[in-house]
Design a protein around this motif. Structure first.
Motif, PDB file in Angstrom:
ATOM      1  N   THR A  30       0.842  -1.196   0.000  1.00  0.00           N
ATOM      2  CA  THR A  30       0.000   0.000   0.000  1.00  0.00           C
ATOM      3  C   THR A  30       0.877   1.246   0.000  1.00  0.00           C
ATOM      4  N   ASP A  31       0.353   2.293  -0.633  1.00  0.00           N
ATOM      5  CA  ASP A  31       1.084   3.551  -0.714  1.00  0.00           C
ATOM      6  C   ASP A  31       0.095   4.701  -0.822  1.00  0.00           C
ATOM      7  N   GLU A  32       0.545   5.849  -1.253  1.00  0.00           N
ATOM      8  CA  GLU A  32      -0.352   7.014  -1.333  1.00  0.00           C
ATOM      9  C   GLU A  32      -1.403   6.873  -2.427  1.00  0.00           C
ATOM     10  N   ARG A  33      -1.221   5.913  -3.348  1.00  0.00           N
ATOM     11  CA  ARG A  33      -2.190   5.724  -4.439  1.00  0.00           C
ATOM     12  C   ARG A  33      -3.199   4.625  -4.178  1.00  0.00           C
ATOM     13  N   ILE A  34      -2.823   3.606  -3.423  1.00  0.00           N
ATOM     14  CA  ILE A  34      -3.704   2.437  -3.245  1.00  0.00           C
ATOM     15  C   ILE A  34      -3.608   1.938  -1.802  1.00  0.00           C
ATOM     16  N   ALA A  35      -4.757   1.602  -1.256  1.00  0.00           N
ATOM     17  CA  ALA A  35      -4.833   1.056   0.102  1.00  0.00           C
ATOM     18  C   ALA A  35      -5.861  -0.060   0.086  1.00  0.00           C
ATOM     19  N   ALA A  36      -6.073  -0.678   1.236  1.00  0.00           N
ATOM     20  CA  ALA A  36      -7.008  -1.795   1.323  1.00  0.00           C
ATOM     21  C   ALA A  36      -7.807  -1.696   2.618  1.00  0.00           C
ATOM     22  N   ILE A  37      -9.102  -1.958   2.500  1.00  0.00           N
ATOM     23  CA  ILE A  37      -9.999  -1.929   3.649  1.00  0.00           C
ATOM     24  C   ILE A  37     -10.577  -3.324   3.830  1.00  0.00           C
ATOM     25  N   GLU A  38     -10.360  -3.898   5.004  1.00  0.00           N
ATOM     26  CA  GLU A  38     -10.815  -5.260   5.289  1.00  0.00           C
ATOM     27  C   GLU A  38     -12.072  -5.216   6.147  1.00  0.00           C
ATOM     28  N   LEU A  39     -13.106  -5.868   5.650  1.00  0.00           N
ATOM     29  CA  LEU A  39     -14.396  -5.945   6.343  1.00  0.00           C
ATOM     30  C   LEU A  39     -14.729  -7.401   6.599  1.00  0.00           C
ATOM     31  N   SER A  40     -15.547  -7.643   7.613  1.00  0.00           N
ATOM     32  CA  SER A  40     -15.930  -9.030   7.894  1.00  0.00           C
ATOM     33  C   SER A  40     -17.402  -9.125   8.258  1.00  0.00           C
ATOM     34  N   GLY A  41     -17.894 -10.364   8.255  1.00  0.00           N
ATOM     35  CA  GLY A  41     -19.251 -10.667   8.676  1.00  0.00           C
ATOM     36  C   GLY A  41     -20.324 -10.011   7.836  1.00  0.00           C
ATOM     37  N   SER A  42     -21.401  -9.623   8.520  1.00  0.00           N
ATOM     38  CA  SER A  42     -22.540  -9.038   7.812  1.00  0.00           C
ATOM     39  C   SER A  42     -22.196  -7.688   7.208  1.00  0.00           C
ATOM     40  N   ALA A  43     -21.244  -6.976   7.801  1.00  0.00           N
ATOM     41  CA  ALA A  43     -20.824  -5.694   7.226  1.00  0.00           C
ATOM     42  C   ALA A  43     -20.225  -5.914   5.835  1.00  0.00           C
ATOM     43  N   ALA A  44     -19.411  -6.945   5.697  1.00  0.00           N
ATOM     44  CA  ALA A  44     -18.798  -7.243   4.395  1.00  0.00           C
ATOM     45  C   ALA A  44     -19.870  -7.552   3.361  1.00  0.00           C
TER      46      ALA A  44
END
Length: 148
Positions: A30-44
């Motif tokens: 990850t850097d200033e251009r791309i990141a990642a968001i991890e979600l789980s369960g019913s929220a995902a």
């Protein structure tokens, strides 16, 4: 590193992502251009439906396990401190600033739920944060309707 892994890494690099191939597989850095968001369960599940219904889906990695887990790739984290704060408060794991995110390849159990080439874009983190808020609001509204 084997040739097949090298080809996979080059394929991901064509999106402009910082990629590192190791003996374990291919990682997004990850850097200033791309990141990642991890979600789980019913929220995902809810966020995935919300994004699809609003034509906002971007690349999504599905992580196998007993509970649903997804990693959404996003842009625009440099100017989205409040959105990131809200995501963390909602239970999301935010991967930024050089964090390594394992990308799907033949060596890993992860898979693309929405492949980068199938996504119309990589959404900004504020769009994902809005989806998380909308899904949480719908869940609260549904809970208010449950008779005790």
């Amino acid at each position: 590193m084997n040739v097949a892994l090298s080809v996979v890494a080059e394929d991901y690099r064509r999106y402009g992502w910082t990629i590192e191939a190791t003996g374990d597989g291919v990682d997004l850095i990850t850097d200033e251009r791309i990141a990642a968001i991890e979600l789980s369960g019913s929220a995902a599940a809810g966020v995935r439906r919300y994004l699809r219904a609003n034509n906002l889906s971007g690349p999504v990695i599905e992580v196998p396990g007993t509970q649903r887990r997804e990693i959404h790739l996003v842009t625009g984290v440099a100017k989205a401190a409040r959105a990131i704060e809200g995501l963390r408060a909602a239970g999301a794991i935010v991967h930024t600033g050089g964090a390594r995110v394992p990308l799907p390849d033949a060596r890993r159990a992860t898979a693309w739920g929405v492949m980068p080439r199938e996504a119309r874009w990589v959404p900004p983190v504020v769009a994902l944060a809005a989806a998380v808020r909308a899904v949480a609001a719908l869940d609260r509204k549904r809970l208010g309707r449950v008779a005790c």
